[in-house]
Design a protein around this motif. Structure first.
Motif, PDB file in Angstrom:
ATOM      1  N   ASN A 271     -69.452   3.793  18.183  1.00 14.08           N
ATOM      2  CA  ASN A 271     -70.360   3.322  17.136  1.00 14.08           C
ATOM      3  C   ASN A 271     -69.809   3.563  15.733  1.00 14.08           C
ATOM      4  N   VAL A 272     -69.118   4.681  15.554  1.00 12.26           N
ATOM      5  CA  VAL A 272     -68.529   4.973  14.248  1.00 12.26           C
ATOM      6  C   VAL A 272     -67.416   3.974  13.922  1.00 12.26           C
ATOM      7  N   VAL A 273     -66.585   3.639  14.915  1.00 13.98           N
ATOM      8  CA  VAL A 273     -65.541   2.629  14.704  1.00 13.98           C
ATOM      9  C   VAL A 273     -66.175   1.289  14.343  1.00 13.98           C
ATOM     10  N   LEU A 274     -67.252   0.943  15.051  1.00  9.26           N
ATOM     11  CA  LEU A 274     -67.965  -0.304  14.759  1.00  9.26           C
ATOM     12  C   LEU A 274     -68.487  -0.307  13.324  1.00  9.26           C
ATOM     13  N   MET A 275     -69.091   0.804  12.906  1.00  7.75           N
ATOM     14  CA  MET A 275     -69.654   0.888  11.566  1.00  7.75           C
ATOM     15  C   MET A 275     -68.575   0.945  10.483  1.00  7.75           C
ATOM     16  N   LEU A 276     -67.440   1.563  10.788  1.00  8.66           N
ATOM     17  CA  LEU A 276     -66.325   1.566   9.832  1.00  8.66           C
ATOM     18  C   LEU A 276     -65.818   0.146   9.599  1.00  8.66           C
ATOM     19  N   GLY A 277     -65.764  -0.652  10.667  1.00  9.25           N
ATOM     20  CA  GLY A 277     -65.372  -2.051  10.526  1.00  9.25           C
ATOM     21  C   GLY A 277     -66.360  -2.824   9.679  1.00  9.25           C
ATOM     22  N   MET A 278     -67.669  -2.582   9.910  1.00 12.87           N
ATOM     23  CA  MET A 278     -68.701  -3.232   9.103  1.00 12.87           C
ATOM     24  C   MET A 278     -68.597  -2.801   7.644  1.00 12.87           C
ATOM     25  N   LEU A 279     -68.344  -1.515   7.439  1.00 10.67           N
ATOM     26  CA  LEU A 279     -68.227  -0.977   6.079  1.00 10.67           C
ATOM     27  C   LEU A 279     -67.056  -1.612   5.339  1.00 10.67           C
ATOM     28  N   ALA A 280     -65.903  -1.672   6.004  1.00  6.74           N
ATOM     29  CA  ALA A 280     -64.727  -2.268   5.370  1.00  6.74           C
ATOM     30  C   ALA A 280     -64.955  -3.751   5.071  1.00  6.74           C
ATOM     31  N   GLY A 281     -65.545  -4.465   6.029  1.00 13.84           N
ATOM     32  CA  GLY A 281     -65.809  -5.887   5.828  1.00 13.84           C
ATOM     33  C   GLY A 281     -66.807  -6.158   4.717  1.00 13.84           C
ATOM     34  N   SER A 282     -67.736  -5.221   4.513  1.00 11.79           N
ATOM     35  CA  SER A 282     -68.769  -5.395   3.493  1.00 11.79           C
ATOM     36  C   SER A 282     -68.257  -5.137   2.085  1.00 11.79           C
ATOM     37  N   PHE A 283     -67.370  -4.159   1.941  1.00 11.75           N
ATOM     38  CA  PHE A 283     -66.952  -3.750   0.599  1.00 11.75           C
ATOM     39  C   PHE A 283     -65.598  -4.311   0.166  1.00 11.75           C
ATOM     40  N   ILE A 284     -64.772  -4.736   1.102  1.00 15.54           N
ATOM     41  CA  ILE A 284     -63.493  -5.363   0.729  1.00 15.54           C
ATOM     42  C   ILE A 284     -63.760  -6.850   0.520  1.00 15.54           C
ATOM     43  N   MET A 285     -63.943  -7.237  -0.718  1.00 15.39           N
ATOM     44  CA  MET A 285     -64.376  -8.605  -1.030  1.00 15.39           C
ATOM     45  C   MET A 285     -63.220  -9.528  -1.441  1.00 15.39           C
ATOM     46  N   GLY A 286     -62.026  -8.977  -1.611  1.00 16.53           N
ATOM     47  CA  GLY A 286     -60.943  -9.790  -2.128  1.00 16.53           C
ATOM     48  C   GLY A 286     -59.994 -10.321  -1.078  1.00 16.53           C
ATOM     49  N   ASP A 287     -60.336 -10.211   0.204  1.00 11.38           N
ATOM     50  CA  ASP A 287     -59.434 -10.684   1.254  1.00 11.38           C
ATOM     51  C   ASP A 287     -59.613 -12.186   1.486  1.00 11.38           C
ATOM     52  N   LYS A 288     -58.801 -12.737   2.378  1.00  6.34           N
ATOM     53  CA  LYS A 288     -58.834 -14.177   2.636  1.00  6.34           C
ATOM     54  C   LYS A 288     -60.123 -14.603   3.342  1.00  6.34           C
ATOM     55  N   LEU A 289     -60.736 -13.678   4.064  1.00  7.27           N
ATOM     56  CA  LEU A 289     -61.926 -14.029   4.838  1.00  7.27           C
ATOM     57  C   LEU A 289     -63.133 -14.365   3.965  1.00  7.27           C
ATOM     58  N   LYS A 290     -63.109 -13.952   2.699  1.00  4.14           N
ATOM     59  CA  LYS A 290     -64.263 -14.210   1.824  1.00  4.14           C
ATOM     60  C   LYS A 290     -64.493 -15.702   1.621  1.00  4.14           C
ATOM     61  N   ASP A 291     -63.421 -16.509   1.770  1.00  2.63           N
ATOM     62  CA  ASP A 291     -63.546 -17.950   1.566  1.00  2.63           C
ATOM     63  C   ASP A 291     -63.749 -18.716   2.873  1.00  2.63           C
ATOM     64  N   TRP A 292     -63.749 -18.008   3.997  1.00  2.17           N
ATOM     65  CA  TRP A 292     -63.955 -18.686   5.279  1.00  2.17           C
ATOM     66  C   TRP A 292     -65.407 -19.122   5.417  1.00  2.17           C
ATOM     67  N   GLU A 293     -65.615 -20.329   5.938  1.00  2.00           N
ATOM     68  CA  GLU A 293     -66.966 -20.794   6.248  1.00  2.00           C
ATOM     69  C   GLU A 293     -67.437 -20.139   7.545  1.00  2.00           C
ATOM     70  N   LEU A 294     -68.747 -20.203   7.775  1.00  2.00           N
ATOM     71  CA  LEU A 294     -69.327 -19.561   8.958  1.00  2.00           C
ATOM     72  C   LEU A 294     -68.691 -20.014  10.282  1.00  2.00           C
ATOM     73  N   PRO A 295     -68.426 -21.316  10.504  1.00  2.00           N
ATOM     74  CA  PRO A 295     -67.827 -21.721  11.783  1.00  2.00           C
ATOM     75  C   PRO A 295     -66.478 -21.045  12.052  1.00  2.00           C
ATOM     76  N   LYS A 296     -65.653 -20.898  11.027  1.00  2.00           N
ATOM     77  CA  LYS A 296     -64.350 -20.265  11.201  1.00  2.00           C
ATOM     78  C   LYS A 296     -64.508 -18.779  11.520  1.00  2.00           C
ATOM     79  N   LEU A 297     -65.476 -18.139  10.889  1.00  2.00           N
ATOM     80  CA  LEU A 297     -65.752 -16.731  11.185  1.00  2.00           C
ATOM     81  C   LEU A 297     -66.219 -16.566  12.632  1.00  2.00           C
ATOM     82  N   MET A 298     -67.001 -17.529  13.121  1.00  2.00           N
ATOM     83  CA  MET A 298     -67.482 -17.466  14.500  1.00  2.00           C
ATOM     84  C   MET A 298     -66.334 -17.566  15.500  1.00  2.00           C
ATOM     85  N   ILE A 299     -65.384 -18.452  15.226  1.00  2.00           N
ATOM     86  CA  ILE A 299     -64.244 -18.630  16.120  1.00  2.00           C
ATOM     87  C   ILE A 299     -63.447 -17.327  16.236  1.00  2.00           C
TER      88      ILE A 299
END
Length: 407
Positions: A271-299
């Motif tokens: 659970n901690v690993v899961l939450m660390l991933g959520m934390l990093a994804g939430s606060f790191i806003m300058g990566d390439k994924l910020k511009d991905w649309e929802l369908p690409k994120l789902m894939i």
């Protein structure tokens, strides 16, 4: 973090949420440990996991009730205090380990989660009224990130309190009640900041599922060429599978624990690993994924699920890499959805539409949990994880093909 300093309303709501989310995180892990300490632990853990998932299917209706609530700030405060009282009532029940105690505890857990969903609907118009358009996505990213931090803190804290108190579940429940009291008092102190647009409702207005679905479709098709049905299927199926992964991982730690630690700590590590991933994804806003649309994120999410499920039972340490990646990618989707809601839904429908989206995309959660737990008990945990991996890989390939054809 500039948003916290500039926007006092957002800061007060976020600060209050710290106590509420910590209480939820603290009790979730303790409830599972309590279930594992009873006779027939595998069955009890499965039932406990389903109780944690069940309130999700009522999110649309609790959101509708929140929309119809006129004095939203006052009811947020009262709801927190009701949650506190409910947990105080559990203090003596947690001393026993029998069916009556278990179902009483499960009932309180379900009810408090429904109240939390109701409070989320009350909060949405307040945020809409006090956030500018450019603040919405960062705000929900910070809420999501804070939730991850609280999960990281809450679960080890729950395990530690149990260890130091010699498995005193009643002490954890007492602390939980105090946390909800503090959440309510914090809202009371900053009540004047919790402003929202007053809406006059038609007294004949009823909860209409068809109309709500139409409004939800409009939210996701505005300024988007994405196929709504494909997007709905992707999100529903992801939640269906993730609902199975949660309880299956809890069950797997009884037999496939890759760490030299006890059951509770093993679950906590995942659970901690899961939450660390959520934390990093939430606060790191300058990566390439910020511009991905929802369908690409789902894939990408389906691919990570397939890899994690294939490895978790026999290569648990390696699977943590893909669990982190899964959480990181998933964290990019929620703020995008919340931004669409706040930008395109009127104040009088915010709770209903937000809750409706939660219900539509997660109504499969209880079924996913129940079905995969059933298969785990019928054919084995490892084989069930392999089925999840194959299903996820097939959906990944189908969505990839659809995207290529559409482009």
């Amino acid at each position: 973090m500039n948003l916290l300093r500039k926007n006092k309303t957002f800061a007060s709501l976020l600060s209050s949420s710290i106590f509420s989310m910590l209480g939820t995180s603290l009790f979730n892990i303790v409830f599972l440990i309590y279930a594992s300490s009873m006779p027939h632990p595998k069955m009890m853990i499965s039932l406990a996991e389903l109780c944690l998932l069940l309130p999700i299917i009522f999110a649309a209706y609790t959101g509708f009730l929140a929309d119809r609530t006129k004095n939203k700030a006052n009811f947020m405060i009262r709801a927190s205090w009701i949650q506190a009282v409910l947990f105080f009532l559990l203090i003596f029940l947690m001393m026993e380990k029998n069916w009556i105690s278990f179902w009483s505890i499960a009932g309180v857990k379900i009810l408090t989660d429904l109240i939390t969903s109701y409070k989320s609907g009350l909060r949405a118009p307040i945020l809409q009224n006090n956030l500018s358009a450019e603040e919405i996505q960062p705000a929900f990213g910070q809420i999501q990130g804070l939730s991850s931090i609280i999960e990281i803190i809450g679960q080890p804290l729950g395990v530690t309190i149990l260890a130091l108190s010699h498995q005193s579940f009643s002490l954890v429940v007492l602390i939980n009640g105090i946390l909800y009291l503090l959440s309510g008092f914090f809202l009371l102190i900053f009540r004047k900041k919790l402003t929202f647009k007053t809406v006059n409702f038609d007294e004949k207005f009823k909860f209409n599922i068809k109309e709500s679905f139409s409004q939800i479709r409009d939210v996701f098709t505005v300024n988007s060429s994405s196929n709504f049905l494909v997007l709905v299927f992707s999100l529903v199926f992801i939640n269906f599978i993730l609902a199975g992964i949660g309880p299956l991982t809890s069950l797997a730690m009884l037999k496939f624990n890759p760490f030299s630690v006890n059951y509770g700590i093993a679950i906590m590590i995942f659970n901690v690993v899961l939450m660390l991933g959520m934390l990093a994804g939430s606060f790191i806003m300058g990566d390439k994924l910020k511009d991905w649309e929802l369908p690409k994120l789902m894939i990408a999410t389906f691919l990570m699920i397939a890899l994690f499920a294939a490895l978790v039972t026999h290569f648990g340490l390696i699977s943590l890499i893909f669990l982190f990646s899964l959480a990181y990618i998933s964290a990019k989707a929620s703020p995008k959805v919340n931004r669409l809601i706040l930008e395109n839904v009127s104040s009088e429908n915010l709770g209903k539409i937000g809750g409706g989206i939660t219900t539509i995309f997660t109504f499969s959660v209880p079924f996913g949990g129940a079905i995969f737990v059933f298969f785990a008990n019928l054919i084995g945990i490892a084989l069930t994880f392999y089925i999840i991996s194959i299903l996820s890989l097939l959906v990944f390939l189908i969505l990839l093909l659809i995207t290529r054809i559409a482009s």
